[in-house]
Motif scaffolding. Structure first.
Motif, PDB file in Angstrom:
ATOM      1  N   TYR A 231       0.856  -1.191   0.000  1.00  0.00           N
ATOM      2  CA  TYR A 231       0.000   0.000   0.000  1.00  0.00           C
ATOM      3  C   TYR A 231       0.891   1.239   0.000  1.00  0.00           C
ATOM      4  CZ  TYR A 231      -2.848  -3.743   1.899  1.00  0.00           C
ATOM      5  OH  TYR A 231      -3.456  -4.956   2.111  1.00  0.00           O
ATOM      6  N   ASN A 232       0.595   2.169  -0.919  1.00  0.00           N
ATOM      7  CA  ASN A 232       1.398   3.401  -0.945  1.00  0.00           C
ATOM      8  C   ASN A 232       0.580   4.640  -0.632  1.00  0.00           C
ATOM      9  OD1 ASN A 232       4.062   2.354  -1.601  1.00  0.00           O
ATOM     10  ND2 ASN A 232       3.022   1.639  -3.479  1.00  0.00           N
ATOM     11  N   SER A 233      -0.686   4.412  -0.256  1.00  0.00           N
ATOM     12  CA  SER A 233      -1.527   5.564   0.115  1.00  0.00           C
ATOM     13  C   SER A 233      -2.680   5.048   0.962  1.00  0.00           C
ATOM     14  CB  SER A 233      -2.095   6.217  -1.155  1.00  0.00           C
ATOM     15  OG  SER A 233      -2.984   5.286  -1.780  1.00  0.00           O
ATOM     16  N   ALA A 234      -3.358   5.983   1.620  1.00  0.00           N
ATOM     17  CA  ALA A 234      -4.548   5.611   2.388  1.00  0.00           C
ATOM     18  C   ALA A 234      -5.606   5.061   1.435  1.00  0.00           C
ATOM     19  CB  ALA A 234      -5.077   6.830   3.130  1.00  0.00           C
ATOM     20  N   ALA A 235      -5.637   5.624   0.226  1.00  0.00           N
ATOM     21  CA  ALA A 235      -6.628   5.146  -0.765  1.00  0.00           C
ATOM     22  C   ALA A 235      -6.399   3.674  -1.091  1.00  0.00           C
ATOM     23  CB  ALA A 235      -6.542   6.003  -2.035  1.00  0.00           C
ATOM     24  N   ASP A 236      -5.127   3.288  -1.246  1.00  0.00           N
ATOM     25  CA  ASP A 236      -4.812   1.865  -1.511  1.00  0.00           C
ATOM     26  C   ASP A 236      -5.348   0.975  -0.383  1.00  0.00           C
ATOM     27  OD1 ASP A 236      -3.356   2.686  -3.680  1.00  0.00           O
ATOM     28  OD2 ASP A 236      -1.379   2.323  -2.765  1.00  0.00           O
ATOM     29  N   LEU A 237      -5.055   1.392   0.845  1.00  0.00           N
ATOM     30  CA  LEU A 237      -5.414   0.562   2.011  1.00  0.00           C
ATOM     31  C   LEU A 237      -6.929   0.461   2.150  1.00  0.00           C
ATOM     32  CD1 LEU A 237      -3.826  -0.728   4.587  1.00  0.00           C
ATOM     33  CD2 LEU A 237      -4.818   1.211   5.799  1.00  0.00           C
ATOM     34  N   LEU A 238      -7.604   1.601   1.979  1.00  0.00           N
ATOM     35  CA  LEU A 238      -9.065   1.600   2.159  1.00  0.00           C
ATOM     36  C   LEU A 238      -9.756   0.855   1.019  1.00  0.00           C
ATOM     37  CD1 LEU A 238      -9.539   5.228   3.566  1.00  0.00           C
ATOM     38  CD2 LEU A 238      -9.594   3.054   4.837  1.00  0.00           C
ATOM     39  N   ALA A 239      -9.149   0.883  -0.174  1.00  0.00           N
ATOM     40  CA  ALA A 239      -9.726   0.120  -1.299  1.00  0.00           C
ATOM     41  C   ALA A 239      -9.674  -1.372  -0.988  1.00  0.00           C
ATOM     42  CB  ALA A 239      -8.954   0.429  -2.576  1.00  0.00           C
ATOM     43  N   GLU A 240      -8.562  -1.811  -0.411  1.00  0.00           N
ATOM     44  CA  GLU A 240      -8.419  -3.236  -0.035  1.00  0.00           C
ATOM     45  C   GLU A 240      -9.436  -3.581   1.050  1.00  0.00           C
ATOM     46  OE1 GLU A 240      -6.625  -5.418  -1.423  1.00  0.00           O
ATOM     47  OE2 GLU A 240      -6.497  -7.092  -0.026  1.00  0.00           O
ATOM     48  N   ALA A 241      -9.625  -2.648   1.988  1.00  0.00           N
ATOM     49  CA  ALA A 241     -10.568  -2.906   3.086  1.00  0.00           C
ATOM     50  C   ALA A 241     -11.994  -2.984   2.560  1.00  0.00           C
ATOM     51  CB  ALA A 241     -10.449  -1.793   4.129  1.00  0.00           C
ATOM     52  N   ARG A 242     -12.300  -2.167   1.527  1.00  0.00           N
ATOM     53  CA  ARG A 242     -13.668  -2.215   0.948  1.00  0.00           C
ATOM     54  C   ARG A 242     -13.883  -3.527   0.195  1.00  0.00           C
ATOM     55  NH1 ARG A 242     -12.449   3.266  -0.182  1.00  0.00           N
ATOM     56  NH2 ARG A 242     -13.482   4.575   1.386  1.00  0.00           N
ATOM     57  N   LYS A 243     -12.816  -3.980  -0.480  1.00  0.00           N
ATOM     58  CA  LYS A 243     -12.927  -5.206  -1.288  1.00  0.00           C
ATOM     59  C   LYS A 243     -13.064  -6.441  -0.379  1.00  0.00           C
ATOM     60  CE  LYS A 243      -9.816  -4.872  -4.490  1.00  0.00           C
ATOM     61  NZ  LYS A 243      -8.507  -5.123  -5.174  1.00  0.00           N
ATOM     62  N   HIS A 244     -12.354  -6.389   0.739  1.00  0.00           N
ATOM     63  CA  HIS A 244     -12.338  -7.577   1.621  1.00  0.00           C
ATOM     64  C   HIS A 244     -12.638  -7.156   3.064  1.00  0.00           C
ATOM     65  CE1 HIS A 244     -10.534  -9.754  -1.687  1.00  0.00           C
ATOM     66  NE2 HIS A 244      -9.603  -8.807  -1.783  1.00  0.00           N
ATOM     67  N   PRO A 245     -13.918  -6.994   3.428  1.00  0.00           N
ATOM     68  CA  PRO A 245     -14.265  -6.565   4.800  1.00  0.00           C
ATOM     69  C   PRO A 245     -13.645  -7.490   5.854  1.00  0.00           C
ATOM     70  CG  PRO A 245     -16.215  -6.589   3.396  1.00  0.00           C
ATOM     71  CD  PRO A 245     -15.108  -7.218   2.602  1.00  0.00           C
ATOM     72  N   GLU A 246     -13.109  -6.854   6.899  1.00  0.00           N
ATOM     73  CA  GLU A 246     -12.530  -7.538   8.063  1.00  0.00           C
ATOM     74  C   GLU A 246     -11.246  -8.285   7.749  1.00  0.00           C
ATOM     75  OE1 GLU A 246     -15.604  -9.812   9.981  1.00  0.00           O
ATOM     76  OE2 GLU A 246     -16.629  -8.008  10.707  1.00  0.00           O
ATOM     77  N   LYS A 247     -10.757  -8.179   6.490  1.00  0.00           N
ATOM     78  CA  LYS A 247      -9.509  -8.911   6.179  1.00  0.00           C
ATOM     79  C   LYS A 247      -8.291  -8.205   6.775  1.00  0.00           C
ATOM     80  CE  LYS A 247      -6.319  -9.798   2.381  1.00  0.00           C
ATOM     81  NZ  LYS A 247      -6.005  -9.353   1.001  1.00  0.00           N
ATOM     82  N   LEU A 248      -8.289  -6.882   6.706  1.00  0.00           N
ATOM     83  CA  LEU A 248      -7.119  -6.130   7.191  1.00  0.00           C
ATOM     84  C   LEU A 248      -7.064  -6.142   8.711  1.00  0.00           C
ATOM     85  CD1 LEU A 248      -6.870  -3.008   4.837  1.00  0.00           C
ATOM     86  CD2 LEU A 248      -5.476  -5.077   4.847  1.00  0.00           C
TER      87      LEU A 248
END
Ligand code: ASP
Length: 329
Positions: free
Chosen positions: A139-156
């Motif tokens: 992840y190189n930005s908050a947007a990257d991290l939050l996109a992953e969190a939206r794609k996979h709830p509770e994974k992060l």
């Protein structure tokens, strides 16, 4: 003994102690070492800022201040220990946003009442927070991290210092604002959590600037965003969440020194005066600022200001916790 009876007993004991302290024969406070209870593990941001402030206040008082770490349950174990301590001015509590404002709405049977069992003494500087991942995370930005969190709830997985800690509250606030879900991993402080973040055992965390700065500067952690209003020269190129991904999103950890109710006024006055003298010393305040810490004006620092602030923060976090649907445990 009910907490009302305890408070009444403390008040009476405090009045007796005040009468002794106030009499001409009373030894000036402090006549021996003072203990500050820090409710998180050694190496975390609370421990770090408490030791910095304690060292300077001790110099002004001409007496040593011993920092005792009493971690657990998001800081509430240490708060309970301090609430029951002798109200003689020799045991004080390093309270914060979690233990003094959010805890009453996160724990069904909290064994202390922040503003009945404690008397505010002075407010510490504030510490903004940093969204952190390990240096080689993808992840190189908050947007990257939050996109992953939206794609996979509770994974992060998000490291915290336990329910009600500022790292937990800020992460819950982030999840609710971004409408994503993280899995929280509680530690006895964000010091140990940060070690696991560097090792890749957890994916991310929000921690305070004072302990994040050396890890980011040392290339062990990557700062994706700041939770402050403005960017900080200490974190070059790191955007704020408020200025990008999440307009209006702010989070910081505030602290204060609180005394068990009934602590004699001369002790409270001496501690407050010592801190005000430290605030007037640029070598002390510049040192705090160089660690990403917000030094507050003296007007926001005294006992009355801290009492009013604590009460307003309790109302704020009662609302945030309710709106985030966080059920008390
Ligand atoms: N202040 C941190 C928190 O509340 C914990 C710590 O200092 O370790 O998350």
């Amino acid at each position: 003994m009910t907490s009302i009876a305890t408070a009444a007993w403390r008040w009476a004991a405090g009045m007796a102690a005040a009468a002794i302290l106030g009499s001409a024969s009373a030894a000036p406070y402090p006549e021996r070492a003072i203990t500050w209870i820090v409710p998180f593990a050694v190496g975390g941001p609370t421990d770090a800022i408490a030791r910095t402030v304690a060292q300077r206040v001790a110099t002004e008082l001409g007496q040593s201040i011993i920092v005792e770490n009493v971690p657990g349950a998001g800081g509430t174990l240490g708060a309970m220990r301090a609430a029951r301590a002798q109200a003689d001015g020799y045991t004080l509590f390093v309270g914060h946003i979690g233990t003094m404002a959010a805890a009453p709405y996160l724990f069904k049977s909290l064994k202390y009442d922040p503003l009945r069992d404690f008397t505010p003494v002075f407010r510490f500087p504030d510490t903004p927070m940093v969204l952190l991942v390990k240096q080689d995370a993808r992840y190189n930005s908050a947007a990257d991290l939050l996109a992953e969190a939206r794609k996979h709830p509770e994974k992060l997985t998000f490291g915290t210092a336990g329910v009600g800690s500022s790292s937990h509250l800020a992460a819950e606030h982030l999840a609710a604002t971004a409408q994503v879900k993280f899995t929280f991993v509680p530690y006895k402080g964000t010091g140990p959590a940060m070690t696991d973040l560097m090792g890749g055992q957890i994916d991310a965390m929000l921690d305070q600037t004072n302990v994040s700065l050396p890890q980011v500067q040392g290339g062990r952690l990557k700062a994706l965003a700041l939770t402050s209003q403005s960017e900080m020269s200490l974190f070059p190129g790191v955007p704020t969440l408020a200025g990008g991904e999440l307009p209006g999103f702010l989070a910081s950890t505030w602290y204060g020194i609180y005394a068990p109710t009934g602590t004699p006024q001369p002790a409270i006055d001496a501690l407050r005066d010592a801190y005000m003298k430290a605030l007037a010393d640029p070598s002390f305040t510049d040192g705090l600022r160089q660690n990403g810490i917000d030094v507050l004006p003296a007007a926001q620092t005294g006992p009355d200001a801290l009492r009013d602030f604590t009460a307003s923060e309790q109302q704020k976090w009662q609302r945030v916790i309710r709106d985030a649907g966080i059920a008390p445990q």
